[in-house]
Design a protein around this motif. Structure first.
Motif, PDB file in Angstrom:
ATOM      1  N   UNK A  29      -1.632   9.540  -0.947  1.00  0.00           N
ATOM      2  CA  UNK A  29      -2.433  10.187   0.103  1.00  0.00           C
ATOM      3  C   UNK A  29      -1.583  11.256   0.806  1.00  0.00           C
ATOM      4  N   UNK A  30      -0.336  10.867   1.113  1.00  0.00           N
ATOM      5  CA  UNK A  30       0.556  11.789   1.817  1.00  0.00           C
ATOM      6  C   UNK A  30       0.919  12.979   0.930  1.00  0.00           C
ATOM      7  N   UNK A  31       1.146  12.718  -0.332  1.00  0.00           N
ATOM      8  CA  UNK A  31       1.566  13.778  -1.256  1.00  0.00           C
ATOM      9  C   UNK A  31       0.456  14.807  -1.445  1.00  0.00           C
TER      10      UNK A  31
ATOM     11  N   UNK B  98       0.801  -1.232   0.000  1.00  0.00           N
ATOM     12  CA  UNK B  98       0.000   0.000   0.000  1.00  0.00           C
ATOM     13  C   UNK B  98       0.831   1.279   0.000  1.00  0.00           C
ATOM     14  N   UNK B  99       2.153   1.164  -0.173  1.00  0.00           N
ATOM     15  CA  UNK B  99       2.960   2.391  -0.216  1.00  0.00           C
ATOM     16  C   UNK B  99       2.492   3.288  -1.360  1.00  0.00           C
TER      17      UNK B  99
ATOM     18  N   UNK C 147      -0.581   3.660  -2.643  1.00  0.00           N
ATOM     19  CA  UNK C 147      -1.816   4.341  -2.246  1.00  0.00           C
ATOM     20  C   UNK C 147      -1.542   5.396  -1.169  1.00  0.00           C
ATOM     21  N   UNK C 148      -0.720   5.026  -0.206  1.00  0.00           N
ATOM     22  CA  UNK C 148      -0.530   5.901   0.956  1.00  0.00           C
ATOM     23  C   UNK C 148       0.453   7.034   0.665  1.00  0.00           C
ATOM     24  N   UNK C 149       1.427   6.803  -0.211  1.00  0.00           N
ATOM     25  CA  UNK C 149       2.323   7.893  -0.604  1.00  0.00           C
ATOM     26  C   UNK C 149       1.537   8.955  -1.352  1.00  0.00           C
TER      27      UNK C 149
END
Lengths: 66, 872
Positions: A23-25, A16-17, A19-21
């Motif tokens: 999200x973070x970006x 999920x990096x 998807x979550x990166x």
């Protein structure tokens, strides 16, 4: 010009990096994801494959894809 | 990428000043401790990425790591010391928290510790989470300084470590094992996910495993569930839960007795295979030197193993030495393995006999016994196969033999710590070239068997201590193969303590960050044990299920607010194996404390000072960090943790490379040499393929347990591995049709990350993370529909509820649950009610732990039914 994403699915382990990166970006609120990792089973036990598919979602702004 | 220099972030101006900087640091969302770069803008962390300058992750960071911001900025973080006002303790009973000052809290804690230490320091139990590796040094020094032997690492050891770490230590001088991803061509994983999103050297291994797959390494994954590792495998081998030893032993039998594929020279030179064994199952020893004897074929007689050439040592045959009829250990192993036929193993494991034959042949042939390869100009043995295992396979009553049997595959073909083979994580290091510090390597110990060069704890894998009448509450000094003990929480602890005449009872629990009520076994048993303490101190980030039993809770700083000088050391734990660079990193504080949070390492030293044992803690730190003049700590001086980190770095890397240098430069690297990575041919140590010491340990342990009425079954202490069934395998009760097991979800760590908003969102969207996974055909036979609410119950009447996910990717008898979820505490509202609490199924008593190493039997036979409907 439309942008695309080239991903070697053989390397993806569904952590999920992706998807979550994203999200973070972009700091999207709960429930809004521009990128997702989908999981999909193919075949029948015991001849089954588990696929991890990093994809853009329809929520992704068009500007990101151009 | 530029990691910018930065002033000390603890300066008061951080929040106010305009800044825009990146900091090299390390992650702490799991114990993988991957290298990060943290982006701070105007006092707020806005992004966390992997650090490409570091060998630890090489710029990669997993989903958990990039989500760390959400754990840090969680409004539910503890910010002030708390004291209970309600004396009644219980699950869900409101402690009536009252905010108190640090002075008040520390005074009370110090007074309790002072009293207990003066009375009997053993009455304090110290508990630590495994998630935060940086807590290890300060917590161990605090424990040593205080003087209690009663310490534990939450559910970590009981679940994942007692078998894996001890046997990996004895066989590979390392905390864990991995394939040599760069050169391995054929890896068999038994219940392990190394390289697939969890655990030691997590993202480093993810990258290495991905490269290996891309290169064409064949990966066979033996697992009840086709998830992370199996999904990427060339072949998934579904197996009945807890039966891995049956499969591994049958494969060993095929290699030795049918295919004749063994690495004879390796077995002669690097194992105890040639040692002569007498009818008492013990070594036949030289009367003068007491050394084990081997049969020297060129001399035609028995000689001490140190006196014969390895190539002359007989591996098979019957000999007569001073009237003792004896055989080489390998001869006995070969005979012993004959009973493990593929057909027998199929009956136990459900893996078809034909598959077992094929896998054995593939493994043996791919080992390329006798071959060598040149790496960086050095010729080393080349055995590009590896059998890997971890938590899944060894988390059972048969823990020790499961691990030994799987690793025996490596030993038989010489695939141990040579190119392409099964590697320990960095068992040998020549040290930092400029100072010569950090040098360690395995050494030969008693009977020529390997002693690790460096280890994580005082409890080393070999040689083991002599069993004695226990003085520790965990009974680990009687059961010497055990590390973490169930008896600090078990339902039968008082019975065991009485049986073994324990001369005191624990009264105080000092808990750092462990959510014991969820992390060990069923909640009621652990809660009852917690309620028996007279005083509980907890240092934590959130109020969790265990906080309900604390008297004082102290708010910790998290990983973005703390300093650590050794995130990836010892290298045997968390540094990528294989060729590449040695890499030293640090964690630096990027943000200030919120409210009255204080970093735990400094708090521990303050408590030690107030309670009068700071000099002992400082001396323990000197020993642990191996500090030498001028960096040794003075006994009576109170240091800041940052000063100690600086001292450790300068002590290792020279006066110019202290904390300031590392904060600015991020990482220090130097190249590995082939002789370090592929150390086995260069270091004259042997490892056991015949566990003679277990025979002696059994006699000594049972000399104590027998007269006190505890029967310890010998079948766990025989010198050669066997298959002993789990409690679940013996359950024949009608309707209890499923073997429940848990697995690591790559998006979660232990019980901690369900409170992270982004990870929770990902897990809610994931089809499996918060569900109970059952095979689709089996589920349908039980009348279950995908997504419906079900109740899962054990024979002991313990139950959980959740949504069922019907899947093709799970063994027909399996029932899979992810992570350690299902929180109920109000202090973690994001986590509350999410996922399923698997550990509720686990009984905590003598009958449910391995009688040799205390590993919990982490599976349960369960019954499944619709909520509101009939079972089945």
């Amino acid at each position: 010009m439309r942008r695309g994403t080239v991903i070697d699915l053989k390397r993806c382990i569904g952590c999920y990096a992706y998807q979550l990166s994203c999200k973070a970006e972009h700091g999207t609120p709960p429930g809004v994801l521009f990128a997702r990792v989908l999981k999909h089973e193919e075949g029948q036990y015991p001849t089954v494959r588990q696929l991890f598919l990093p994809v853009w979602t329809p929520m992704a702004p068009r500007a990101l894809l151009r | 990428m530029i990691v910018q220099a930065e002033d000390k972030p603890s300066s008061a101006s951080v929040e106010k000043r305009h800044d825009d900087a990146w900091f090299a640091s390390t992650c702490a969302l799991c114990y993988g401790t991957c290298s990060t770069r943290v982006h701070r803008v105007d006092g707020v962390v806005v992004k966390i990425e992997g650090n490409p300058d570091s060998s630890i992750g090489k710029g990669r960071l997993c989903g958990k790591g990039v989500s760390g911001i959400m754990s840090h900025y969680d409004p539910n973080r503890l910010k002030r010391p708390l004291k209970r006002t309600n004396p009644k303790k219980g699950i869900g009973v409101d402690p009536g928290w009252k905010e108190i000052s640090w002075d008040e809290a520390l005074d009370e804690v110090a007074a309790v510790l002072k009293r207990v230490r003066a009375d009997d320091p053993r009455k304090m139990v110290i508990q630590r989470t495994t998630t935060l590796t940086s807590s290890y040094v300060p917590m161990v020094a605090f424990t040593s300084g205080f003087g209690t032997p009663n310490t534990s690492a939450s559910g970590g050891g009981l679940h994942c470590g007692n078998g894996a770490h001890m046997i990996s230590g004895a066989m590979h001088a390392s905390w864990s094992i991995v394939p040599d991803f760069e050169y391995c061509n054929y890896a068999v994983y038994f219940g392990a996910s190394k390289g697939h999103g969890a655990g030691h050297a997590s993202t480093s291994n993810m990258g290495l495993a991905a490269e290996a797959r891309s290169r064409g390494m064949k990966m066979v994954v033996v697992d009840p569930m086709c998830n992370f590792a199996a999904a990427k495998a060339s072949e998934w081998v579904p197996i009945r839960v807890g039966t891995d030893a049956a499969l591994a032993l049958a494969m060993c039998n095929m290699l030795v007795n049918e295919l004749g594929i063994i690495d004879g020279p390796y077995l002669q030179a690097r194992t105890n295979a040639p040692y002569l064994i007498g009818p008492d199952k013990l070594y036949v020893r030289d009367p003068d030197t007491n050394k084990p004897l081997v049969w020297d074929r060129s001399a035609g007689g028995a000689r001490p193993y140190t006196d014969a050439l390895a190539a002359d040592m007989a591996l098979e045959g019957e000999f007569e030495v001073r009237g003792i009829h004896c055989h080489p250990a390998f001869h006995l192993l070969k005979d012993h393995l004959q009973k493990f036929t593929p057909e027998w193993a199929e009956g136990i494991s459900t893996v078809p006999a034909a598959s077992i034959r094929r896998l054995s042949r593939e493994f043996g042939e791919e080992a390329r016994i006798g071959s060598t390869i040149v790496i960086d100009g050095v010729t080393v043995p080349y055995r590009p196969v590896a059998a890997i295992t971890f938590r899944g396979a060894q988390g059972h009553l048969n823990s020790v033999y499961n691990y030994i049997a799987i690793d025996l595959l490596n030993q038989l073909v010489g695939a141990a710590d040579v190119a392409g083979s099964c590697l320990g994580f960095n068992p040998a290091c020549s040290g930092y070239p400029e100072t010569g510090r950090l040098r360690y390597s395995p050494t030969p110990g008693e009977d020529g068997l390997m002693v690790t060069g460096i280890w994580m704890t005082r409890h080393i894998p070999y040689p083991l201590a002599e069993p004695r009448l226990p003085q520790t509450a965990g009974l680990g000094d009687l059961f010497v193969m055990g590390r973490t003990s169930p008896f600090l929480s078990s339902s039968d602890q008082e019975e065991m303590w009485q049986k073994f005449e324990l001369p005191y009872r624990p009264e105080v629990l000092f808990n750092f960050g462990s959510n014991l009520v969820m992390a060990i076994g069923n909640k009621d048993t652990v809660a009852a044990a917690l309620a028996r303490y007279r005083f509980v101190i907890s240092i934590d980030l959130f109020l969790n299920e265990t906080s309900d039993f604390a008297d004082i809770v102290l708010p910790d700083c998290d990983y973005l607010q703390s300093v650590d000088s050794r995130p990836n050391f010892p290298f045997i734990f968390n540094h990528p194996a294989g060729m590449g660079d040695w890499c030293w990193t640090v964690r630096q504080p990027v943000l200030e404390a919120q409210g009255e949070q204080r970093p735990h390492a400094d708090v521990l030293m303050e408590i030690a000072e107030r309670a009068g044992f700071l000099p002992d803690m400082n001396m323990a730190l000197n020993a642990q960090l191996n500090l030498e003049a001028p960096y040794r700590l003075a006994p009576d001086r109170r240091y800041r943790w940052e000063d100690i980190c600086d001292a450790e770095l300068k002590n290792n890397f020279g006066p110019e490379r202290g904390l300031a240098w590392f904060k600015q430069n991020g990482v220090l690297k130097w190249p590995k040499k082939p002789q370090e990575v592929y150390w086995r041919p260069y270091i004259d140590v042997r490892v056991p393929i015949y566990w003679e010491n277990l025979v002696r340990i059994y006699d000594k342990t049972t000399a104590i347990t027998g007269p006190r009425g505890l029967a310890v079954p010998r079948r766990y202490y025989e010198p050669m591995p066997d298959f002993n069934p789990c409690v679940s395998h013996q359950c024949k009760t009608k309707d209890f049709d499923f073997y429940a097991f848990y697995y690591r979800d790559s998006v979660h760590t232990n019980s901690y990350t369900m409170e992270n908003a982004w990870l929770d969102e990902a897990a809610r969207l994931d089809p499996y993370s918060y569900a109970i996974v059952i095979n689709r055909a089996t589920g349908k036979r039980h009348g279950l529909a995908d997504g419906e609410a079900i109740r899962v119950e054990t024979e002991h009447g313990r139950h959980v509820e959740g949504r069922v996910c019907l899947s093709e990717a799970i063994h027909p008898e399996g029932l899979g649950i992810a992570a350690c979820a299902g929180h109920w505490a109000e202090g973690m509202p994001m986590a509350k009610g999410k996922g399923v609490f698997f550990n509720e199924f686990l009984e905590l008593d003598w009958n449910h732990v391995s009688p040799i190493n205390f590993n919990l039997d982490i599976c349960a036979k369960v019954k499944v039914g619709r909520i509101g409907g009939a079972a089945r």
